[in-house]
Design an enzyme around this catalytic site. Structure first.
Site, mmCIF file in Angstrom:
data_model
loop_
_atom_site.group_PDB
_atom_site.id
_atom_site.type_symbol
_atom_site.label_atom_id
_atom_site.label_comp_id
_atom_site.label_asym_id
_atom_site.label_seq_id
_atom_site.Cartn_x
_atom_site.Cartn_y
_atom_site.Cartn_z
ATOM 1 C CE1 TYR A 74 -3.427 -6.333 -113.600
ATOM 2 C CE2 TYR A 74 -4.134 -8.029 -115.148
ATOM 3 C CZ TYR A 74 -4.429 -6.958 -114.327
ATOM 4 O OH TYR A 74 -5.719 -6.510 -114.216
ATOM 5 C CG PHE A 136 -18.895 -13.666 -88.319
ATOM 6 C CD1 PHE A 136 -19.276 -13.750 -86.988
ATOM 7 C CD2 PHE A 136 -17.953 -12.728 -88.673
ATOM 8 C CE1 PHE A 136 -18.721 -12.909 -86.029
ATOM 9 C CE2 PHE A 136 -17.384 -11.888 -87.720
ATOM 10 C CZ PHE A 136 -17.769 -11.988 -86.402
ATOM 11 C CG ASP A 137 -19.454 -9.487 -89.203
ATOM 12 O OD1 ASP A 137 -18.829 -10.255 -89.963
ATOM 13 O OD2 ASP A 137 -18.883 -8.693 -88.432
ATOM 14 C CG ASP A 227 -17.127 -18.664 -92.964
ATOM 15 O OD1 ASP A 227 -15.904 -18.526 -92.732
ATOM 16 O OD2 ASP A 227 -17.932 -17.740 -92.818
ATOM 17 C CB ALA A 229 -12.194 -17.706 -90.832
ATOM 18 C CE LYS A 270 -11.196 -13.654 -89.281
ATOM 19 N NZ LYS A 270 -11.601 -12.795 -90.424
ATOM 20 C CG HIS A 463 -21.152 -4.938 -86.050
ATOM 21 N ND1 HIS A 463 -21.994 -5.335 -87.070
ATOM 22 C CD2 HIS A 463 -20.008 -5.644 -86.215
ATOM 23 C CE1 HIS A 463 -21.389 -6.245 -87.807
ATOM 24 N NE2 HIS A 463 -20.178 -6.444 -87.323
#
Length: 473
Positions: A74, A136-137, A227, A229, A270, A463
């Site tokens: 844990y 991005f979203d 960011d 990804a 990604k 969306h």
């Protein structure tokens, strides 16, 4: 093998997943039942799934083997330290918080940075403005639900599908500084450098641009978030296009790029190729208060900071995937596959954004000029493509951009793009040829495709779960 004109995929396929073929009548009923929203389709009803490359591709045998080393303690898991050491080696970042995926990192760092700015400067968060080359979203969504404005400062040609340029994902440096001064530097809680810039068509950002952004941010004491990804694809484009780095390895370019940020948030689904996982990492001790607060928030929202929403085996797999995702042969194959699809679509008269890293982006506004932006031409095109060929894709345009949070008016989108996202090492050239042929059929019937209106519209990230109906002509 440098003398061969056509090189096959740099991998062997060992496991296959059967997919079912459906009729056009079946697909028409399926998309209607899904409220004209490809997100709501059952995956078994999809023949080629180009909705996203997020956790949908293949993994390497080394990644799969690494899972068996998982330490499921844990706290203090040795698998956590394997992951943290990989982060230090690749990115040069000293402090790692695992998360279940990229939005798990966002739901931690965004409120922390906004609240910290609010308390330290005695500011009203409703006057704050976060900046990016393009949010991005989910990054935009988390920014907005924390009562902060998300503003994009992209270059003039970023969304012009008639223009090719090496780094269309770059920030407009002049606009960035103007936006900081307009908001007031104290009112900017963070700047997000998105690499590659997904919403602009998977377009890369140069190291020179990242450096210029960071210099401005430091001048105004604003933290920069990378960011991350598609960190490896961005490094590949830098190697191919930025002269100073043509002889550098992908890992060395990655390490150099990350000097120009203070923390990174990553959807590891990604470029790191895992089915589930993410990272929130801090470069050094300069943001120690924010790091400490993020660790505390991680316990509440994700899990103990040394597992943060991932099992031990998943952390081991991610530690390997961060390296495997930088394989030069794989990157070259992947970028070439996207280029092949874009060139094939252009040959039949389907206008695309220049080929980027992870997807072909079709200019739906040009293919369906009779559908205005508020009737979502790219989303209508996605529905038509599914009906014709069982191919699932996703809109990157006005639907994704959303409404002005103050006025409720639909925001103007610089381009109405349909994203055909290629999962890693999943589809072959024959699949690409089928997609091109499907667009030939869609193109023949393009004038009859109808615009869409909402039958259900969520307030945030609409969306994903919205439902639509075709507008009668």
């Amino acid at each position: 093998m440098e003398n061969f004109k056509h090189l096959p995929e740099p991998f062997r396929i060992r496991v296959v997943e059967p997919v079912k073929r459906t009729t056009s009548e079946y697909r028409a009923q399926a998309i209607q039942g899904a409220g004209m929203n490809p997100f709501l389709l059952d995956s078994e009803d999809v023949f080629i799934d180009l909705l996203t490359d997020s956790g949908t591709g293949s993994i390497t045998q080394n990644m799969q083997a690494a899972m068996f080393r998982g330490d499921e303690a844990y706290s203090g898991s040795r698998s956590y330290y394997a992951l943290a050491n990989a982060v230090k080696d690749i990115f040069g970042y000293q402090h790692t918080i695992p998360t279940h995926q990229g939005r798990g990192a966002e739901q931690i760092y965004i409120p922390v940075l906004i609240k910290q700015r609010e308390l330290e400067k005695g500011l009203d968060r409703s006057k704050m403005v976060a900046l990016s080359n393009y949010f991005f979203d989910t990054t935009q969504g988390h920014t907005q639900i924390n009562c902060c404005v998300a503003k994009n400062v992209y270059t003039e040609t970023a969304f012009d599908t008639a223009v090719n340029a090496d780094f269309k994902g770059n920030f407009d440096i002049e606009k960035l500084e103007h936006a900081i001064l307009e908001a007031g530097p104290k009112n900017v809680p963070y700047i997000v450098s998105t690499i590659t810039c997904n919403s602009a068509g998977g377009q890369p950002v140069s190291i020179a641009n990242l450096r210029a952004v960071y210099e401005i941010a430091q001048r105004y004491e604003i933290p920069v978030v990378m960011d991350s990804a598609r960190y490896a694809e961005n490094a590949y484009f830098i190697q191919q296009r930025e002269a100073d780095y043509k002889d550098w390895s992908i890992q060395d370019i990655t390490r150099e790029s990350y000097k120009y940020a203070d923390l990174l948030a990553m959807s590891a689904k990604k470029d790191a190729m895992v089915q589930m996982g993410g990272l929130l990492c801090f470069k050094d001790d300069s943001l120690m208060q924010a790091y400490t607060q993020c660790r505390t928030l991680c316990v509440v929202q994700e899990g103990f900071p040394t597992y943060g929403g991932m099992e031990g085996g998943a952390m081991e797999r991610l530690a390997v995937g961060l390296y495997d995702g930088m394989n030069l042969d794989w990157l070259a194959y992947r970028i070439t596959q996207v280029q092949y699809l874009v060139e094939g679509l252009e040959k039949i008269g389907v206008v695309c954004q220049q080929a980027g890293g992870h997807a072909a982006f079709v200019d739906a506004g040009k293919l369906l000029p009779h559908i205005p932006s508020h009737q979502f031409p790219a989303h209508a095109l996605a529905c038509e493509l599914y009906k014709v060929a069982g191919i699932r894709s996703v809109e990157i345009g006005s639907l994704l951009l959303g409404r002005d949070p103050n006025t409720g008016e639909q925001l103007p989108c610089p381009a109405e793009l349909l994203r055909l996202t290629i999962p890693r090492a999943t589809y072959t050239q024959t699949h690409m040829d089928f997609i091109i042929e499907a667009f030939e059929k869609v193109k023949q019937n393009a004038a009859k495709v109808k615009g869409l209106s909402f039958s259900y519209e969520p307030e945030v990230l609409r969306h994903f779960t919205a439902r639509f109906e075709e507008i009668a002509t």
